[in-house]
Enzyme design. Structure first.
Site, short mmCIF file in Angstrom:
data_model
loop_
_atom_site.label_atom_id
_atom_site.label_comp_id
_atom_site.label_asym_id
_atom_site.label_seq_id
_atom_site.Cartn_x
_atom_site.Cartn_y
_atom_site.Cartn_z
N ILE A 12 0.59 -0.96 -0.31
CA ILE A 12 -0.25 0.07 0.13
C ILE A 12 0.79 1.04 -0.13
CG2 ILE A 12 -2.12 0.83 1.31
CD1 ILE A 12 -2.65 -1.59 2.33
N THR A 125 -5.73 -0.66 10.74
CA THR A 125 -6.75 -1.61 10.13
C THR A 125 -8.08 -2.04 10.81
OG1 THR A 125 -6.79 -4.05 9.68
CG2 THR A 125 -5.03 -3.33 11.68
N ASP A 126 -9.41 -1.95 9.55
CA ASP A 126 -10.68 -2.90 10.64
C ASP A 126 -10.46 -4.74 11.63
OD1 ASP A 126 -9.76 -5.35 8.83
OD2 ASP A 126 -11.76 -4.62 7.33
N GLU A 127 -8.80 -4.69 11.56
CA GLU A 127 -8.89 -6.32 12.06
C GLU A 127 -8.79 -5.34 13.54
OE1 GLU A 127 -6.25 -9.14 10.86
OE2 GLU A 127 -6.61 -8.97 9.31
N TYR A 153 -1.17 -10.11 15.09
CA TYR A 153 -1.00 -9.02 14.43
C TYR A 153 -1.73 -7.85 14.72
CZ TYR A 153 -2.51 -6.34 10.65
OH TYR A 153 -2.48 -5.09 9.63
N LYS A 157 -0.91 -3.63 16.37
CA LYS A 157 -1.94 -2.43 15.56
C LYS A 157 -2.89 -2.09 16.09
CE LYS A 157 -1.37 -1.79 10.97
NZ LYS A 157 -0.74 -0.84 11.19
N LEU A 193 -4.27 -13.60 0.16
CA LEU A 193 -4.80 -14.28 -0.54
C LEU A 193 -5.38 -14.35 -1.95
CD1 LEU A 193 -7.34 -16.46 -0.39
CD2 LEU A 193 -8.84 -14.55 -0.21
N VAL A 209 -7.16 -23.14 0.57
CA VAL A 209 -8.52 -22.00 1.05
C VAL A 209 -8.87 -23.32 2.53
CG1 VAL A 209 -11.44 -21.49 0.96
CG2 VAL A 209 -10.12 -21.92 -1.18
N TYR A 210 -8.59 -22.16 3.43
CA TYR A 210 -8.58 -22.59 4.98
C TYR A 210 -9.99 -22.45 4.96
CZ TYR A 210 -3.76 -19.69 5.29
OH TYR A 210 -2.61 -19.01 5.24
P1 NAD Z 1 2.98 -4.95 3.45
O1 NAD Z 1 3.85 -6.39 4.12
O2 NAD Z 1 3.41 -5.17 1.70
O3 NAD Z 1 4.75 -4.48 3.89
C1 NAD Z 1 5.21 -2.81 4.20
C2 NAD Z 1 6.37 -2.76 4.50
O4 NAD Z 1 6.93 -2.56 5.59
C3 NAD Z 1 7.42 -3.29 3.74
O5 NAD Z 1 7.66 -2.49 2.40
C4 NAD Z 1 8.23 -3.24 4.62
O6 NAD Z 1 9.67 -3.46 4.39
C5 NAD Z 1 8.07 -2.37 5.70
N1 NAD Z 1 8.55 -2.66 7.07
C6 NAD Z 1 8.39 -3.73 7.86
N2 NAD Z 1 9.21 -3.35 9.35
C7 NAD Z 1 9.85 -2.03 9.31
C8 NAD Z 1 10.51 -1.60 10.18
N3 NAD Z 1 11.00 -2.36 11.15
N4 NAD Z 1 10.80 -0.58 9.49
C9 NAD Z 1 11.15 -0.14 8.10
N5 NAD Z 1 9.98 -0.41 7.56
C10 NAD Z 1 9.31 -1.89 7.87
O7 NAD Z 1 1.99 -4.00 4.43
P2 NAD Z 1 0.86 -3.67 3.78
O8 NAD Z 1 -0.32 -4.87 3.09
O9 NAD Z 1 1.17 -2.79 2.74
O10 NAD Z 1 0.43 -2.46 4.90
C11 NAD Z 1 0.70 -1.61 4.89
C12 NAD Z 1 -0.36 -0.64 6.03
O11 NAD Z 1 -1.42 -0.93 6.38
C13 NAD Z 1 0.50 -2.12 7.54
O12 NAD Z 1 0.03 -0.60 8.00
C14 NAD Z 1 -0.80 -2.60 7.48
O13 NAD Z 1 -1.47 -2.76 9.42
C15 NAD Z 1 -2.04 -1.39 7.11
N6 NAD Z 1 -3.09 -2.05 6.56
C16 NAD Z 1 -2.72 -3.26 5.40
C17 NAD Z 1 -4.50 -4.00 4.82
C18 NAD Z 1 -4.09 -4.57 3.59
O14 NAD Z 1 -5.63 -5.15 3.44
N7 NAD Z 1 -3.38 -5.23 3.31
C19 NAD Z 1 -5.74 -3.34 5.02
C20 NAD Z 1 -5.56 -2.23 6.44
C21 NAD Z 1 -4.15 -2.08 7.12
O1 DAU Z 2 -8.74 -6.41 7.47
C1 DAU Z 2 -7.01 -5.77 6.67
C2 DAU Z 2 -6.36 -6.83 6.91
O2 DAU Z 2 -6.52 -7.71 5.85
C3 DAU Z 2 -4.68 -6.33 6.95
O3 DAU Z 2 -4.75 -5.39 8.36
C4 DAU Z 2 -3.41 -7.18 6.79
O4 DAU Z 2 -2.46 -6.40 6.81
C5 DAU Z 2 -3.76 -7.99 5.67
O5 DAU Z 2 -3.07 -8.92 5.59
C6 DAU Z 2 -5.42 -8.29 6.06
O6 DAU Z 2 -5.49 -9.44 6.87
P1 DAU Z 2 -6.46 -11.29 6.35
O7 DAU Z 2 -5.97 -11.93 7.44
O8 DAU Z 2 -7.84 -11.01 6.04
O9 DAU Z 2 -5.93 -11.13 5.00
P2 DAU Z 2 -5.77 -12.46 3.98
O10 DAU Z 2 -4.76 -12.70 2.48
O11 DAU Z 2 -3.92 -13.29 5.15
O12 DAU Z 2 -6.21 -13.42 3.81
C7 DAU Z 2 -7.68 -13.18 3.46
C8 DAU Z 2 -8.24 -14.51 3.63
O13 DAU Z 2 -8.57 -15.80 3.25
C9 DAU Z 2 -8.74 -14.98 5.33
O14 DAU Z 2 -10.29 -14.95 6.15
C10 DAU Z 2 -8.10 -15.53 5.64
C11 DAU Z 2 -7.77 -16.88 4.05
N1 DAU Z 2 -6.76 -16.87 3.48
C12 DAU Z 2 -5.16 -16.60 3.08
C13 DAU Z 2 -4.93 -17.11 2.91
C14 DAU Z 2 -3.31 -16.73 2.47
C15 DAU Z 2 -7.18 -18.37 2.63
O15 DAU Z 2 -7.81 -19.39 2.55
N2 DAU Z 2 -5.68 -19.59 2.22
C16 DAU Z 2 -4.34 -18.42 2.22
O16 DAU Z 2 -4.23 -19.50 1.94
#
Ligand code: NAD
Ligand code: DAU
Length: 343
Positions: A12, A125-127, A153, A157, A193, A209-210
């Site tokens: 992101i 995050t919504d989590e 996690y 957060k 996912l 799929v979990y």
């Molecule tokens: P990501 O895992 O793709 O990227 C995380 C980045 O942070 C990486 O580039 C990593 O190198 C860097 N990083 C990790 N530890 C670090 C440290 N100690 N110092 C400096 N850099 C560091 O994550 P993402 O999916 O892009 O998520 C970004 C943010 O958004 C996170 O805070 C996550 O909680 C939040 N978020 C993610 C989602 C989602 O669906 N992916 C949804 C809501 C919120």
């Molecule tokens: O809701 C926001 C969050 O969404 C962020 O804060 C997290 O950083 C981000 O990783 C994501 O968390 P989830 O646990 O929802 O995402 P993930 O992609 O790991 O899994 C999505 C759903 O799919 C979850 O119900 C678990 C399931 N899953 C995931 C994987 C990796 C599977 O069924 N099989 C898989 O192999």
């Protein structure tokens, strides 16, 4: 404006850097990223030579480095994306989640206090709200929903969110927090996912799929998350929390079947594996406050966004093939070998 984007080599954060450089051509962006397994410099290739962009490799928990960087750069905005972000990894090894996600946020806020900033924005995050039952589709997370976490996690957060609110109340640090639902789009790391299923389906590999695949996530295209954070930075009220989501609820099975259909691959690739422990059932965001107060509207429907995302993974095979051919191979083996055949 001089903007610090931490975690900008991740999914992101990188999309946010592209958004800011495109939408605010006068702004300067500094990306600070530790380049953990999830960070990828090739993602930032297109902006590396941009005179308005600087990349710094560094850890947000490194107090000395952060202090020096803030002294040198005199940031106006700090947007903290840097985090350990994968729930499954947090179940295997919580320690680094607590260090980066909580202590790293503290280090950034301490430097923000010392050197002065206009806004510290925490990307949450919504989590942090826990989960909702499947049989109550009328329930949604609002900004008032109590914090109630499930995984290391989400607990890390939520802890960071509480600390950000404490720094606002105690030290008057000008903060905002956004809590977004699941994102998808370009540069999404293939352990999550959607990119996991796209990359494995393209290689005709089984799709793990979990449980029964009935868990529901509320999917938002990453560009819509970036426009919301941009609005919060410029128009959001200090001390406030803003929910971000676009009412795109889908079960995991629906998502996986859509990907298979789009790629013309058979559903026989689906393999039901052992469930995630403590697996949250349903996330669903009520984004009314962000829409009403900031005029934010998501623009990408899931049906269009998933097509664009699949096309991106087809057009950018080298990006994800380089990732899945390295250490990630061992990760997949370690995380999934115990789950096989056990629903
Ligand atoms: P990501 O895992 O793709 O990227 C995380 C980045 O942070 C990486 O580039 C990593 O190198 C860097 N990083 C990790 N530890 C670090 C440290 N100690 N110092 C400096 N850099 C560091 O994550 P993402 O999916 O892009 O998520 C970004 C943010 O958004 C996170 O805070 C996550 O909680 C939040 N978020 C993610 C989602 C989602 O669906 N992916 C949804 C809501 C919120
Ligand atoms: O809701 C926001 C969050 O969404 C962020 O804060 C997290 O950083 C981000 O990783 C994501 O968390 P989830 O646990 O929802 O995402 P993930 O992609 O790991 O899994 C999505 C759903 O799919 C979850 O119900 C678990 C399931 N899953 C995931 C994987 C990796 C599977 O069924 N099989 C898989 O192999």
């Amino acid at each position: 404006m001089n903007v610090l984007v931490t975690g900008g080599a991740g999914f992101i954060g990188s999309n946010f850097i592209f958004h800011i450089l495109d939408q605010h051509p006068n702004y300067r962006v500094v990306c600070l990223d530790a380049l953990t397994y999830a960070g990828n410099l090739s993602t930032l290739e297109s902006v590396m030579d941009n005179s308005k962009f600087r990349f710094v490799k560094g850890d947000i928990t490194d107090r000395e480095l952060i202090d020096q960087l803030f002294k040198e750069e005199k940031f106006d905005f700090v947007v903290n994306f840097a985090a350990e972000s994968h729930v499954d990894r947090s179940i295997e090894d919580p320690g680094v989640f607590l260090k980066t996600n909580i202590l790293g946020t503290q280090v950034l806020m301490d430097a923000s206090r010392t050197y002065g900033i206009k806004r510290f924005h925490q990307v949450s995050t919504d989590e942090v709200y826990g989960d909702l039952p499947l049989d109550r589709p009328d329930l949604f997370f609002t900004e008032e929903t109590p914090i109630h976490t499930s995984s290391p996690y989400s607990a890390s957060k939520a802890s960071a969110d509480l600390l950000v609110q404490a720094y606002h109340r105690t030290f008057k640090l000008p903060v905002t927090i956004s809590r977004c639902s699941n994102n998808y789009g370009p540069y999404h790391f293939p352990e999550k996912l959607i990119p996991l299923m796209i990359s494995r389906a393209l290689n005709d590999e089984s799709l793990p799929v979990y449980g029964k695949g009935e868990n529901v996530r509320d999917w938002l295209y990453v560009g819509d998350h970036c426009t919301a954070i941009d609005l919060i930075l410029h128009k959001g009220k200090e001390g406030e929390v803003y929910n971000i989501g676009g009412h795109n609820e889908k079960s995991n099975l629906e998502v996986v079947k859509t990907i298979l259909r789009e790629l013309g691959k058979p559903e026989s690739l689906i393999t039901y594996v052992k469930d995630r422990v403590g697996h949250d059932m349903r996330y669903a965001i009520n984004p009314t406050k962000t829409r009403r107060e900031l005029g934010w509207e998501p623009t990408t429907l899931f049906d269009d966004g998933i097509k664009q995302t699949i096309k991106w993974y087809l057009d950018n095979r080298t990006w994800w093939e380089n990732i899945i051919s390295g250490d990630y191979k061992d990760y997949y083996k370690k995380m999934y070998e115990d789950r096989q055949g056990d629903e």
